[in-house]
Design an enzyme around this catalytic site. Structure first.
Site, mmCIF file in Angstrom:
data_model
loop_
_atom_site.group_PDB
_atom_site.id
_atom_site.type_symbol
_atom_site.label_atom_id
_atom_site.label_comp_id
_atom_site.label_asym_id
_atom_site.label_seq_id
_atom_site.Cartn_x
_atom_site.Cartn_y
_atom_site.Cartn_z
ATOM 1 N N GLN A 106 0.857 -1.183 0.000
ATOM 2 C CA GLN A 106 0.000 0.000 0.000
ATOM 3 C C GLN A 106 0.893 1.233 0.000
ATOM 4 O O GLN A 106 1.598 1.499 0.959
ATOM 5 C CB GLN A 106 -0.913 0.016 1.219
ATOM 6 C CG GLN A 106 -1.875 1.193 1.231
ATOM 7 C CD GLN A 106 -2.592 1.335 2.570
ATOM 8 O OE1 GLN A 106 -1.970 1.574 3.592
ATOM 9 N NE2 GLN A 106 -3.902 1.166 2.551
ATOM 10 N N TYR A 176 -6.197 11.045 3.467
ATOM 11 C CA TYR A 176 -4.762 11.141 3.252
ATOM 12 C C TYR A 176 -4.543 12.083 2.072
ATOM 13 O O TYR A 176 -5.491 12.645 1.533
ATOM 14 C CB TYR A 176 -4.187 9.751 2.978
ATOM 15 C CG TYR A 176 -3.961 8.904 4.216
ATOM 16 C CD1 TYR A 176 -4.729 9.063 5.355
ATOM 17 C CD2 TYR A 176 -2.978 7.921 4.241
ATOM 18 C CE1 TYR A 176 -4.518 8.286 6.484
ATOM 19 C CE2 TYR A 176 -2.760 7.131 5.361
ATOM 20 C CZ TYR A 176 -3.532 7.327 6.474
ATOM 21 O OH TYR A 176 -3.319 6.553 7.592
ATOM 22 N N ARG A 363 -10.187 -6.865 10.086
ATOM 23 C CA ARG A 363 -10.208 -7.110 11.530
ATOM 24 C C ARG A 363 -10.500 -8.565 11.881
ATOM 25 O O ARG A 363 -9.952 -9.090 12.861
ATOM 26 C CB ARG A 363 -11.236 -6.186 12.187
ATOM 27 C CG ARG A 363 -10.806 -4.740 12.265
ATOM 28 C CD ARG A 363 -11.975 -3.835 12.579
ATOM 29 N NE ARG A 363 -12.935 -3.813 11.483
ATOM 30 C CZ ARG A 363 -14.158 -3.320 11.557
ATOM 31 N NH1 ARG A 363 -14.590 -2.815 12.702
ATOM 32 N NH2 ARG A 363 -14.952 -3.319 10.506
#
Length: 413
Positions: A106, A176, A363
């Site tokens: 990433q 971001y 998760r």
């Protein structure tokens, strides 16, 4: 592609193609910052983290977060891609490959989410906007600085490929840097990179072009694209424009622009803002007390006071981003990766039946890295993740599920 009526169901565990890559199944371990690089370099812990997920059955394990430059990190403990990082990254990708999976990096620049104090460098943004982690304002990127920014993305992508990565995810989400340019709430520029949606999308498109040119056609490239910043309404803007964040209608338009440019092999829709509304991405409980304990000084005090406003709780349901992602799925012919609440065979089958090409898991894998293999063996397997989100504050130390490690009691044990 959207499903064709009468076609047989797609098996999530059958081999598939993502751009030039052949995957062993349609499951991607999404980027979840690991908090395991205290010297901004790969550690044995990081290698074991991804090896375990690869062994658990995903087709791709995504390493997060690989910053393109020192000031692009959320803090100084994150990897930034430079020659010194390559040997460790090669060990990491090798460990993933040894387990039969592929590796994705990433790439991104944290923009206003960067901690300028920790990094010792000014955070960057489309204008002078608050950068709360460093208690400062961002430096407005000048037109003359954009070519160098594109070069840094390209150089980082080349280093990732040299390090053995098979795929690149370019971070255009969560406000971001690239996402902040997309947002009408954060981007008030009056030049070629602000104003209209085409202008606000210009930097992201140029970066994707630079990345593709750097890595060539033998590497898969996808973009993580916000559908909704979690500010205002998720649909068309109603009310004064300055109070509206990026929304799903604009995301659909950007997806079409990305598709027309021809640089991407897929899109991974996401949501929420690390600046404005981080919990919108995750849904479930908002562990405000744990977040406050993860910080010191003014940040801890600020979270104790402002936690209920900044860390909002959203009810969890399986495939919770599907309603928004469905709109983006219909807007583009690019393969789309469904993220958000994919924890069992039923949610995988639902996503693929609606025309999504891949699913991303996060998760649930922190609790059970081998969950994909167990679901493949028994489709009735249920995830043990209870959506408490207590894993989220651990990103500042060592990302983990506190229930799995025994730090918290298991509420369903």
């Amino acid at each position: 592609m959207p499903p064709v009526s009468g076609t047989p169901p797609v098996d999530p565990f059958a081999p598939a193609r993502l751009g030039p890559l052949r995957l062993r199944n349609r499951l991607i371990k999404c980027a979840t910052f690991e908090g395991m690089t205290p010297e901004a370099l790969v550690t044995d812990d990081l290698i074991e983290f991804h090896r375990e997920h690869a062994a658990g059955g995903v087709a791709i394990s995504t390493v997060a977060y690989c910053a393109i430059s020192p000031e692009g990190r959320t803090d100084r403990h994150q990897i930034w891609l430079r020659e010194a990082a390559v040997p460790g990254l090669r060990r990491l990708t090798g460990a993933i490959h040894d387990e039969g999976a592929l590796a994705a990096a990433q790439l991104g620049h944290a923009g206003a989410v960067a901690n300028s104090t920790s990094n010792g460098a000014k955070a960057l943004g489309p204008g002078a906007i608050p950068a709360p982690m460093g208690m400062s304002l961002t430096h407005k990127i000048g037109l003359d600085e954009i070519p160098a920014l594109r070069t840094r993305f390209a150089d980082a992508a080349r280093l990732a490929v040299d390090s053995g990565f098979d795929a690149i995810e370019v971070h255009c989400g969560h406000n971001y840097l690239l996402s902040s340019f997309l947002s009408p709430l954060l981007n008030h520029r009056r030049d070629a990179y602000g104003g209209s949606l085409v202008n606000r999308a210009r930097l992201a498109r140029e970066v994707l072009e630079s990345v593709r040119e750097a890595v060539g056609s033998g590497v898969a490239v996808w973009a993580k694209l916000n559908m909704y910043d979690g500010v205002g309404r998720p649909g068309p803007g109603r009310g004064p424009k300055p109070w509206r964040g990026f929304n799903v209608d604009e995301a659909c338009e950007v997806a079409r622009l990305f598709e027309a440019d021809g640089h991407l092999d897929a899109i991974e829709p996401t949501a929420g803002s690390s600046l404005l509304n981080p919990m919108y991405l995750f849904h479930g409980a908002a562990p405000r007390a744990s977040f406050a304990r993860a910080f010191h000084g003014p940040m801890r005090a600020g979270l104790k006071i402002g936690g209920p406003f900044f860390l909002k709780a959203y009810p969890y349901r399986d495939a919770y981003l599907l309603p928004l992602a469905r709109e983006l799925r219909a807007a583009t012919a690019l393969p789309v990766i469904l993220l958000g609440g994919v924890t069992d065979r039923a949610s995988m089958d639902l996503a693929l039946a609606e025309g999504f090409d891949f699913v991303a898991m996060g998760r649930a894998l922190l609790r059970e890295p081998d969950l994909p293999r167990r679901i493949a063996a028994d489709p009735a397997t249920a995830s043990k993740c209870v959506h408490c989100n207590e894993c989220m504050p651990t990103i500042y130390s060592h990302t983990r599920c506190p229930i799995r490690t025994g730090e918290l009691p298991d509420p369903v044990a």
